[in-house]
Design an enzyme around this catalytic site. Structure first.
Site, PDB file in Angstrom:
ATOM      1  N   THR A 138      29.264  50.053  71.646  1.00 27.76           N
ATOM      2  CA  THR A 138      28.718  48.697  71.645  1.00 27.76           C
ATOM      3  C   THR A 138      27.578  48.556  72.652  1.00 27.76           C
ATOM      4  OG1 THR A 138      29.269  46.439  72.331  1.00 27.76           O
ATOM      5  CG2 THR A 138      30.640  48.158  73.231  1.00 27.76           C
ATOM      6  N   ASP A 139      26.730  47.567  72.419  1.00 30.94           N
ATOM      7  CA  ASP A 139      25.659  47.296  73.395  1.00 30.94           C
ATOM      8  C   ASP A 139      26.218  46.641  74.661  1.00 30.94           C
ATOM      9  OD1 ASP A 139      26.275  44.772  72.361  1.00 30.94           O
ATOM     10  OD2 ASP A 139      24.195  44.219  71.910  1.00 30.94           O
ATOM     11  N   GLU A 140      27.495  46.200  74.616  1.00 24.57           N
ATOM     12  CA  GLU A 140      28.050  45.495  75.782  1.00 24.57           C
ATOM     13  C   GLU A 140      28.195  46.413  76.991  1.00 24.57           C
ATOM     14  OE1 GLU A 140      31.069  42.602  74.914  1.00 24.57           O
ATOM     15  OE2 GLU A 140      30.474  42.503  72.826  1.00 24.57           O
ATOM     16  N   TYR A 163      36.662  44.902  78.310  1.00 27.03           N
ATOM     17  CA  TYR A 163      36.332  45.553  77.020  1.00 27.03           C
ATOM     18  C   TYR A 163      35.127  46.473  77.196  1.00 27.03           C
ATOM     19  CZ  TYR A 163      34.015  46.058  72.457  1.00 27.03           C
ATOM     20  OH  TYR A 163      33.382  46.573  71.359  1.00 27.03           O
ATOM     21  N   LYS A 167      34.850  50.604  76.887  1.00 26.75           N
ATOM     22  CA  LYS A 167      33.954  51.290  75.944  1.00 26.75           C
ATOM     23  C   LYS A 167      32.976  52.189  76.713  1.00 26.75           C
ATOM     24  CE  LYS A 167      33.699  50.927  71.984  1.00 26.75           C
ATOM     25  NZ  LYS A 167      34.427  51.589  70.864  1.00 26.75           N
TER      26      LYS A 167
HETATM   27  P1  NAD Z   1      38.400  45.589  64.763  1.00 32.93           P
HETATM   28  O1  NAD Z   1      39.157  45.051  65.938  1.00 32.93           O
HETATM   29  O2  NAD Z   1      38.127  44.717  63.594  1.00 32.93           O
HETATM   30  O3  NAD Z   1      39.136  46.870  64.195  1.00 32.93           O
HETATM   31  C1  NAD Z   1      39.705  47.850  65.017  1.00 32.93           C
HETATM   32  C2  NAD Z   1      40.613  48.728  64.170  1.00 32.93           C
HETATM   33  O4  NAD Z   1      41.180  49.728  65.030  1.00 32.93           O
HETATM   34  C3  NAD Z   1      41.789  47.955  63.538  1.00 32.93           C
HETATM   35  O5  NAD Z   1      41.941  48.333  62.181  1.00 32.93           O
HETATM   36  C4  NAD Z   1      42.988  48.387  64.364  1.00 32.93           C
HETATM   37  O6  NAD Z   1      44.207  48.397  63.633  1.00 32.93           O
HETATM   38  C5  NAD Z   1      42.577  49.803  64.778  1.00 32.93           C
HETATM   39  N1  NAD Z   1      43.242  50.207  66.019  1.00 32.93           N
HETATM   40  C6  NAD Z   1      43.351  49.508  67.172  1.00 32.93           C
HETATM   41  N2  NAD Z   1      44.061  50.197  68.069  1.00 32.93           N
HETATM   42  C7  NAD Z   1      44.406  51.364  67.471  1.00 32.93           C
HETATM   43  C8  NAD Z   1      45.137  52.507  67.900  1.00 32.93           C
HETATM   44  N3  NAD Z   1      45.685  52.551  69.131  1.00 32.93           N
HETATM   45  N4  NAD Z   1      45.287  53.539  67.055  1.00 32.93           N
HETATM   46  C9  NAD Z   1      44.740  53.480  65.804  1.00 32.93           C
HETATM   47  N5  NAD Z   1      44.059  52.429  65.349  1.00 32.93           N
HETATM   48  C10 NAD Z   1      43.897  51.384  66.174  1.00 32.93           C
HETATM   49  O7  NAD Z   1      37.073  46.163  65.402  1.00 32.93           O
HETATM   50  P2  NAD Z   1      35.593  46.233  64.794  1.00 32.93           P
HETATM   51  O8  NAD Z   1      34.905  44.976  65.099  1.00 32.93           O
HETATM   52  O9  NAD Z   1      35.660  46.720  63.402  1.00 32.93           O
HETATM   53  O10 NAD Z   1      34.975  47.372  65.722  1.00 32.93           O
HETATM   54  C11 NAD Z   1      35.072  48.736  65.361  1.00 32.93           C
HETATM   55  C12 NAD Z   1      34.365  49.571  66.424  1.00 32.93           C
HETATM   56  O11 NAD Z   1      33.010  49.167  66.529  1.00 32.93           O
HETATM   57  C13 NAD Z   1      34.979  49.422  67.810  1.00 32.93           C
HETATM   58  O12 NAD Z   1      34.966  50.674  68.431  1.00 32.93           O
HETATM   59  C14 NAD Z   1      34.030  48.466  68.516  1.00 32.93           C
HETATM   60  O13 NAD Z   1      34.017  48.695  69.910  1.00 32.93           O
HETATM   61  C15 NAD Z   1      32.712  48.829  67.872  1.00 32.93           C
HETATM   62  N6  NAD Z   1      31.703  47.747  67.819  1.00 32.93           N
HETATM   63  C16 NAD Z   1      32.039  46.513  67.294  1.00 32.93           C
HETATM   64  C17 NAD Z   1      31.061  45.523  67.220  1.00 32.93           C
HETATM   65  C18 NAD Z   1      31.364  44.172  66.621  1.00 32.93           C
HETATM   66  O14 NAD Z   1      30.506  43.279  66.682  1.00 32.93           O
HETATM   67  N7  NAD Z   1      32.509  43.952  66.017  1.00 32.93           N
HETATM   68  C19 NAD Z   1      29.762  45.780  67.681  1.00 32.93           C
HETATM   69  C20 NAD Z   1      29.476  47.047  68.202  1.00 32.93           C
HETATM   70  C21 NAD Z   1      30.455  48.022  68.256  1.00 32.93           C
HETATM   71  P1  TYD Z   2      32.235  37.086  70.309  1.00 29.96           P
HETATM   72  O1  TYD Z   2      32.156  36.905  68.844  1.00 29.96           O
HETATM   73  O2  TYD Z   2      33.568  37.053  70.980  1.00 29.96           O
HETATM   74  O3  TYD Z   2      31.463  38.439  70.647  1.00 29.96           O
HETATM   75  P2  TYD Z   2      31.004  39.055  72.087  1.00 29.96           P
HETATM   76  O4  TYD Z   2      31.666  38.335  73.174  1.00 29.96           O
HETATM   77  O5  TYD Z   2      31.490  40.459  71.948  1.00 29.96           O
HETATM   78  O6  TYD Z   2      29.514  38.923  72.111  1.00 29.96           O
HETATM   79  O7  TYD Z   2      31.339  35.969  71.001  1.00 29.96           O
HETATM   80  C1  TYD Z   2      29.963  35.806  70.649  1.00 29.96           C
HETATM   81  C2  TYD Z   2      29.397  34.717  71.545  1.00 29.96           C
HETATM   82  O8  TYD Z   2      30.038  33.490  71.231  1.00 29.96           O
HETATM   83  C3  TYD Z   2      29.676  34.970  73.034  1.00 29.96           C
HETATM   84  O9  TYD Z   2      28.574  34.495  73.798  1.00 29.96           O
HETATM   85  C4  TYD Z   2      30.906  34.107  73.314  1.00 29.96           C
HETATM   86  C5  TYD Z   2      30.719  32.939  72.359  1.00 29.96           C
HETATM   87  N1  TYD Z   2      31.979  32.326  71.889  1.00 29.96           N
HETATM   88  C6  TYD Z   2      32.163  30.936  71.998  1.00 29.96           C
HETATM   89  O10 TYD Z   2      31.290  30.203  72.487  1.00 29.96           O
HETATM   90  N2  TYD Z   2      33.344  30.402  71.556  1.00 29.96           N
HETATM   91  C7  TYD Z   2      34.330  31.184  71.023  1.00 29.96           C
HETATM   92  O11 TYD Z   2      35.399  30.627  70.653  1.00 29.96           O
HETATM   93  C8  TYD Z   2      34.112  32.586  70.883  1.00 29.96           C
HETATM   94  C9  TYD Z   2      35.168  33.469  70.301  1.00 29.96           C
HETATM   95  C10 TYD Z   2      32.928  33.110  71.334  1.00 29.96           C
END
Ligand code: NAD
Ligand code: TYD
Length: 356
Positions: A138-140, A163, A167
């Site tokens: 992630t970019d975080e 988080y 990561k």
């Molecule tokens: P998500 O939370 O929707 O899905 C995570 C999946 O991992 C779920 O299916 C869960 O059951 C599985 N999981 C969790 N713990 C586990 C374990 N101990 N063993 C096996 N499986 C397990 O997450 P997402 O949003 O799809 O993100 C997927 C990846 O992409 C993550 O690594 C996240 O850090 C990265 N990512 C997400 C975003 C975003 O905006 N969602 C952006 C950048 C990177």
């Molecule tokens: P989120 O979807 O949790 O992603 P991330 O924190 O990983 O960027 O949140 C996106 C933005 O929205 C972040 O600035 C936090 C804000 N946010 C709210 O204002 N209210 C909410 O209930 C949630 C979940 C997020």
């Protein structure tokens, strides 16, 4: 990089029942009929096999329920399948949950990644050629930007939430295994994703859900936080391109060229939802409720995605307006999915997090 020929590859996708993982699994299963795609997922609250109904019977797909924190299980799976490549998405992924329970994030994101790295290192010993460990990050990890500037692949890591720290730690271990043991790896760091199948705890699906239910829209702080949004299918396209074409031991930033302040995004969402739900103009924005800010809330994320554009020709394929509309339509058409995932434990989490 892993696929210079079109032979049958065995690819392990971890976290394939989650939001991004399910889109990656679907893309690979449909696009690469000769591959064997193994989806390994623990099916936590965020994992849902409903996300993969359309491919569950495909002959090149199988699902294994398992936990990446279980080292002996992970070693067993590696020796059983003899994977050529790993695309590692399994993670605890929600910042607010990491503030409530940071250790769960260390266990899955750090120890779980270590278990996969160790299994790959042992199983691929002496045969690293044409193998690849692709870690999705992630970019975080870069921390927060001020009002200007962009994250590049050279930006120093400076994580602020548990988080992001977990990561960042996993990214460092992946790179260290490349340096120390020669494990071929790639890391990509992506901005905020949105789209179908996202669990309604992240901003966009949570607010769509609450607008449908006419519940408050909890905006943290003053709402002037900025995120760079990317449609999930464009992220899956980027992962496919990187997996097959990147040189090893590289990192790529992936982003949407699409910065939005939260409050502006919420306004747009409310306007579209009013139209879709045939509600009076302005009805949904009445639900906006400013709530206590998230601790260590990063002000702004924005990705410089010029490297992936230059090296691999990738760009997002949809505009934000198109992607958001597709996303809203999906949630409106899949209210049963929403209902299923928001029953039970979700209600407890929601009460604890927002304490209305
Ligand atoms: P998500 O939370 O929707 O899905 C995570 C999946 O991992 C779920 O299916 C869960 O059951 C599985 N999981 C969790 N713990 C586990 C374990 N101990 N063993 C096996 N499986 C397990 O997450 P997402 O949003 O799809 O993100 C997927 C990846 O992409 C993550 O690594 C996240 O850090 C990265 N990512 C997400 C975003 C975003 O905006 N969602 C952006 C950048 C990177
Ligand atoms: P989120 O979807 O949790 O992603 P991330 O924190 O990983 O960027 O949140 C996106 C933005 O929205 C972040 O600035 C936090 C804000 N946010 C709210 O204002 N209210 C909410 O209930 C949630 C979940 C997020």
């Amino acid at each position: 990089m892993v696929n210079k020929d079109k032979n049958k590859l065995k690819v392990l996708i971890t976290g394939g029942a989650g939001f991004i993982g399910s889109h990656v699994v679907r893309l690979f299963v449909n696009k690469y009929p000769n591959y064997e795609i193994v989806n390994l997922d623990a099916l936590t609250y965020a994992g849902n096999l409903e996300n993969l109904k359309d491919v569950e019977n495909a002959s090149n797909y199988s699902f294994v329920k398992g936990d990446i924190t279980d080292a002996s299980f992970i070693h067993k799976i590696f020796s059983e399948y003899q994977f050529n490549g790993v695309i590692h998405l399994a993670a605890e992924s929600h910042v607010d949950r990491s503030i409530a329970d940071p250790l769960a994030f260390v266990k899955t994101n750090v120890i779980g990644t270590m278990n996969l790295l160790n299994a790959a290192k042992e199983n691929w010993k002496g045969q690293f050629e044409n193998k690849l460990f692709y870690h999705i990050s992630t970019d975080e990890v870069y921390g927060s930007l001020g009002e200007s500037g962009l994250f590049t692949e050279e930006t120093n890591y400076d994580p602020n939430s548990p988080y992001a720290a977990s990561k960042a730690s996993s990214d460092h271990f992946v790179r260290a295994y490349g340096e120390t043991y020669g494990l071929p790896y790639i890391i990509s760091n992506c901005s905020n994703n949105y789209g179908p199948n996202q669990f309604p705890e992240k901003l966009i699906p949570l607010f769509i859900h609450n607008i449908i239910q006419e519940q408050p829209l909890p905006v943290y702080g003053d709402g002037n936080y900025t995120r760079d949004w990317l449609f999930v299918i464009d992220h899956a396209r980027a992962i496919d391109l990187i997996f097959h074409n990147s040189e090893k031991n590289k990192t790529y930033n992936v982003g949407g060229f699409n910065e939005w302040k939260n409050i502006d995004l919420v306004g747009l969402l409310c306007r579209i939802m009013d139209k879709k739900l045939h509600r009076q103009e302005g009805a949904s924005s009445q639900l906006i409720t400013y709530v206590k800010d998230r601790p260590a809330h990063d002000l702004r994320y924005a990705i410089d995605a010029s490297k992936i554009n230059k090296d691999l020709g990738w760009r997002p394929s949809v505009t934000f307006e198109e992607g958001l509309e597709k996303t809203i339509d999906w949630y409106l058409e899949n209210q049963k999915w929403l209902k299923n995932v928001t029953s039970g434990a979700y209600q407890e989490y929601y009460k604890e997090q927002y304490k209305y």
